[in-house]
Design a protein around this motif. Structure first.
Motif, short mmCIF file in Angstrom:
data_model
loop_
_atom_site.label_atom_id
_atom_site.label_comp_id
_atom_site.label_asym_id
_atom_site.label_seq_id
_atom_site.Cartn_x
_atom_site.Cartn_y
_atom_site.Cartn_z
N THR A 29 2.19 23.98 -3.69
CA THR A 29 2.60 24.86 -2.61
C THR A 29 3.99 25.38 -2.96
O THR A 29 4.53 25.06 -4.01
CB THR A 29 2.58 24.12 -1.25
N TRP A 33 5.62 30.40 0.24
CA TRP A 33 4.34 30.48 0.95
C TRP A 33 4.48 29.92 2.36
O TRP A 33 4.04 30.53 3.34
CB TRP A 33 3.24 29.70 0.19
N ARG A 37 4.10 32.24 5.72
CA ARG A 37 2.89 32.09 6.57
C ARG A 37 3.16 31.38 7.89
O ARG A 37 2.38 31.53 8.83
CB ARG A 37 1.80 31.30 5.83
N CYS A 114 -2.39 19.79 20.92
CA CYS A 114 -1.23 20.70 21.06
C CYS A 114 -0.95 21.04 22.53
O CYS A 114 0.19 21.31 22.89
CB CYS A 114 -1.46 21.98 20.27
N ARG A 155 -3.33 20.84 1.66
CA ARG A 155 -2.06 21.56 1.85
C ARG A 155 -2.06 22.51 3.05
O ARG A 155 -1.01 22.74 3.64
CB ARG A 155 -1.70 22.33 0.57
N ASN A 156 -3.20 23.09 3.40
CA ASN A 156 -3.21 24.05 4.52
C ASN A 156 -2.85 23.37 5.84
O ASN A 156 -2.32 24.00 6.75
CB ASN A 156 -4.57 24.76 4.64
N GLY A 240 -7.75 27.37 9.64
CA GLY A 240 -6.50 27.94 10.14
C GLY A 240 -6.65 29.34 10.69
O GLY A 240 -6.11 29.66 11.76
N GLN A 241 -7.41 30.16 9.99
CA GLN A 241 -7.54 31.56 10.44
C GLN A 241 -8.27 31.66 11.77
O GLN A 241 -7.91 32.46 12.63
CB GLN A 241 -8.25 32.37 9.37
N HIS A 275 4.17 26.48 22.46
CA HIS A 275 3.90 25.39 21.51
C HIS A 275 4.21 25.91 20.11
O HIS A 275 3.82 27.03 19.75
CB HIS A 275 2.43 24.97 21.62
N ALA A 277 3.31 26.19 16.98
CA ALA A 277 2.17 26.05 16.07
C ALA A 277 2.45 26.78 14.77
O ALA A 277 2.17 26.28 13.67
CB ALA A 277 0.91 26.61 16.70
N ASN A 278 3.00 27.97 14.90
CA ASN A 278 3.23 28.84 13.76
C ASN A 278 4.15 29.95 14.28
O ASN A 278 3.84 30.58 15.31
CB ASN A 278 1.89 29.41 13.27
N ASN A 305 5.27 21.79 13.14
CA ASN A 305 4.41 21.69 14.33
C ASN A 305 4.30 20.21 14.69
O ASN A 305 3.70 19.43 13.95
CB ASN A 305 3.04 22.29 13.98
#
Ligand code: UT7
Length: 348
Positions: A29, A33, A37, A114, A155-156, A240-241, A275, A277-278, A305
């Protein structure tokens, strides 16, 4: 009916800072990245043996209780939200009761990932409104670092999560222009397996294969097996998507639900605590609701997260930084595994 106020708030994050570059020692990783992301620069990992989900929760709780001007002895109910409990059972709530030498009060564990903290706070709010309890300790805490796949295969998921805890003390208030105005809870189990840790569990693969007969050897291996360890089946799974796509719809929806219910507009929000999360999800929500930068609080950059701990940690930091004053409109919102999503609107 009295409303609940947050009488005290506290947070705890472990000392050990793990940067994105640190993770490159274990998996393929890069800092670039991860930042691009997710917005995450670093996260905290608990001490491997001296800190658990419960001990971190207790540290956050001590601060919340002190700031509420009470003692652990005054707490009359505990609600603990986590997806990384010390034990499969019993839950962390009773471990907090023991660690803090509390009276023989009720202790409830919430398993809503979450959204866990907002769900937990909603439950506590109902007990306060009904007059059943006067000092409820609500904790969100996670020790993710113990249960992640630190190889490239995982890793994701692994780069996203961090450890920590946040806690609040809820008390009743008779002031009718303050407190938790409403909470809104939702779920859709149709895609429960999209973000899930299946094992160890009692699912017997029913969700995949339907009801079926297995031979004794297969049954013996269903809860926990060497095969699960060898095949990395004891780690969280995430598409994830798919999570991202649902999150950017449900976050704005549940925030608007809270605002509409109480006759407010997005422009009335002093601080939105989403939250963590991203960062990209939070930015999308901000854009959709046309919120200014100062109306949205993010700290995922520092902590990653932290699932059930992310909302109380962010709320605590925002408050500590002076971003929340008495009378301000604060909105909490969360979305995650289940799927579950939730919001709470608070007049501070
Ligand atoms: O709080 C719980 C709720 N969870 C969430 O809200 C998470 C929502 N989802 C997300 O945040 C994003 O989907 C992720 C950050 C998890 C992943 O970002 P993405 O842009 O959706 O990436 P992706 O999964 O589509 O993967 C893109 C590429 C893949 O490589 P190929 O197939 O294009 O060659 C992955 O293998 O990125 C690769 N990849 C990585 N590369 C470097 C996945 N993880 C990593 C990584 N480092 N850590």
């Amino acid at each position: 009916m009295p409303r609940s106020i947050i009488a005290g708030i506290g947070m705890y994050v472990p000392e050990n800072v793990v940067t994105n570059n640190d993770l490159t020692k274990y998996m393929d990783t890069s800092d670039e990245w991860i930042q691009e992301r997710t917005g995450i620069k670093e996260r905290r990992y608990a001490h491997r043996t001296n800190e658990t989900t419960t001990t971190m929760g207790v540290e956050a709780a001590k601060i919340a209780i002190e700031r509420a001007g009470i003692t652990a002895h005054d707490i009359d109910f505990i609600v603990f939200a986590t997806l990384s409990p010390d034990y499969y059972f019993p839950g962390c709530g009773v471990l907090v009761q023991r660690a803090m030498h509390m009276k023989e009060i009720g202790a409830l564990d919430v398993r809503n990932q979450c959204s866990g903290f907002v769900y937990a706070m909603s439950v506590a709010d109902q007990f306060i409104r009904s007059g059943m309890y006067k000092n409820i300790l609500v904790i969100g805490a996670e020790k993710h670092s113990f249960g992640l796949d630190f190889t490239t295969r995982g890793r994701n998921v692994s780069v996203i999560f961090g450890d920590g805890a946040g806690a609040v003390v809820l008390q009743p208030t008779e002031e009718d222009d303050r407190g938790i105005m409403s909470t809104h809870l939702h779920s859709d189990g149709g895609e429960a397996e999209i973000l899930a840790m299946y094992n160890p569990g009692t699912h017997a693969n029913h969700w995949k294969d339907g009801l079926a007969d297995f031979d004794e050897a297969e049954i013996a291996n269903m809860f926990m097996s060497h095969q699960m360890i060898d095949n990395a089946q004891l780690f969280p799974n995430m598409d994830g998507q798919a999570v991202f796509k649902k999150a950017v719809v449900k976050f704005p929806e549940v925030i608007m639900e809270a605002l509409d219910k109480n006759g407010y507009q997005p422009s009335d929000i002093k601080v939105l605590i989403p939250h963590q999360a991203n960062l990209r999800i939070a930015q999308f929500v901000q854009q959709k609701l046309k919120l200014r930068d100062d109306q949205v609080f993010n700290n995922i950059q520092k902590y990653g997260n932290t699932t059930a701990a992310s909302v109380p940690i962010a709320l605590c930091e925002a408050w500590q930084e002076g971003r929340i004053q008495k009378g301000d409109l604060v909105c909490l919102a969360a979305f995650g595994s289940g799927f579950t999503w939730a919001s709470a609107l608070i007049k501070w």
